[in-house]
Write a protein that holds these residues in place. Structure first.
Motif, PDB file in Angstrom:
ATOM      1  N   PHE A   6     -83.819  31.559 -39.648  1.00  0.00           N
ATOM      2  CA  PHE A   6     -83.449  32.734 -40.433  1.00  0.00           C
ATOM      3  C   PHE A   6     -81.966  32.703 -40.750  1.00  0.00           C
ATOM      4  O   PHE A   6     -81.173  32.002 -40.099  1.00  0.00           O
ATOM      5  CB  PHE A   6     -83.814  34.031 -39.699  1.00  0.00           C
ATOM      6  CG  PHE A   6     -83.042  34.285 -38.440  1.00  0.00           C
ATOM      7  CD1 PHE A   6     -81.849  34.993 -38.455  1.00  0.00           C
ATOM      8  CD2 PHE A   6     -83.519  33.819 -37.216  1.00  0.00           C
ATOM      9  CE1 PHE A   6     -81.133  35.244 -37.293  1.00  0.00           C
ATOM     10  CE2 PHE A   6     -82.809  34.063 -36.038  1.00  0.00           C
ATOM     11  CZ  PHE A   6     -81.617  34.765 -36.082  1.00  0.00           C
ATOM     12  N   ILE A  66     -90.656  34.205 -36.322  1.00  0.00           N
ATOM     13  CA  ILE A  66     -89.779  33.438 -37.204  1.00  0.00           C
ATOM     14  C   ILE A  66     -89.143  32.278 -36.435  1.00  0.00           C
ATOM     15  O   ILE A  66     -88.867  32.364 -35.247  1.00  0.00           O
ATOM     16  CB  ILE A  66     -88.704  34.317 -37.863  1.00  0.00           C
ATOM     17  CG1 ILE A  66     -87.796  34.982 -36.826  1.00  0.00           C
ATOM     18  CG2 ILE A  66     -89.350  35.373 -38.748  1.00  0.00           C
ATOM     19  CD1 ILE A  66     -86.663  35.768 -37.438  1.00  0.00           C
ATOM     20  N   ALA A  79     -86.857  34.277 -42.865  1.00  0.00           N
ATOM     21  CA  ALA A  79     -86.386  35.648 -43.076  1.00  0.00           C
ATOM     22  C   ALA A  79     -84.885  35.640 -43.339  1.00  0.00           C
ATOM     23  O   ALA A  79     -84.175  34.711 -42.950  1.00  0.00           O
ATOM     24  CB  ALA A  79     -86.695  36.526 -41.863  1.00  0.00           C
TER      25      ALA A  79
END
Length: 218
Positions: A7, A4, A34
């Protein structure tokens, strides 16, 4: 799961379904890989079942907090939640390890596997009994970020290692109405942590404002 890059982190929710819905709607307008939840979904004035539904809809990655553990372990409280809610709480892990473009991230509630250890933003971690738990995390060379909660106090702290980059510990705060509320957005490519306030104005309107920006590198 692909590493990722950007986030959001939501701290102790404590059944604040209305606030959670507002934050998730705001986050939906921003590019994210995320949404991470540090646990403690239970024990608050809002609707726990609705919180679980909102989190499942947004495919949030979560862990179990100490209030969630207490809720699960007390059979007399199971009547307070739908079967799907109980199943969701039981399925939450104690920690999650998530790959990022800056190395591994550990999602937890307190410090690592310890969901009642408090790591505060403003004093020596050894005073809270967190030193031993922190040392275990610092000894892991592949671990670069930790996202945890429990204290309801947001922070970005850097813990130096004998070798290599420091361990960065991020606490996004809480949505609980009895505390200053907010959440975090972390951009790993820009190496920035944005801490946002969630304020409730007279009449009940919820407003999100950028409060602080921190560098991931000390």
């Amino acid at each position: 799961m692909a590493p990722i890059r950007r986030f959001a982190a939501i701290g102790d929710i404590h059944a604040e379904d209305r606030r959670l819905e507002h934050v998730l709607a705001w986050l939906a307008r921003h590019p994210l890989d995320a949404i991470l939840s540090v646990g403690d979904l239970c024990d608050g004035a809002g609707d726990l079942d609705r919180c679980i539904t909102l989190l499942r809809t947004d495919n949030t990655l979560g862990v179990r907090g100490n209030h969630d553990r207490w809720f699960i372990d007390d059979p007399f409280r199971h009547v307070e939640a739908r079967p799907a809610t109980l199943a969701h709480l039981r399925a939450l892990p104690v920690t999650r390890r998530v790959p990022t473009v800056r190395g591994d991230l550990l999602l937890c509630h307190g410090v690592g596997d310890h969901d009642t250890i408090r790591l505060h933003p403003d004093h020596d971690s050894s005073r809270t009994g967190a030193q031993t738990a922190l040392e275990a995390l610092l000894a892991d060379p592949d671990l670069h970020l930790v996202v945890g909660g429990h204290t309801h106090k947001r922070m970005v702290r850097h813990f130096p290692r004998r070798a290599g980059p420091p361990l960065v510990f991020i606490n996004p705060g809480t949505l609980h109405r009895d505390y200053p509320a907010g959440f975090a957005v972390v951009d790993l490519e820009r190496r920035l942590v944005e801490l946002h306030d969630l304020d409730e104005r007279p009449g009940g309107a919820l407003v999100i404002d950028l409060a602080e920006t921190h560098a991931l590198d000390p």
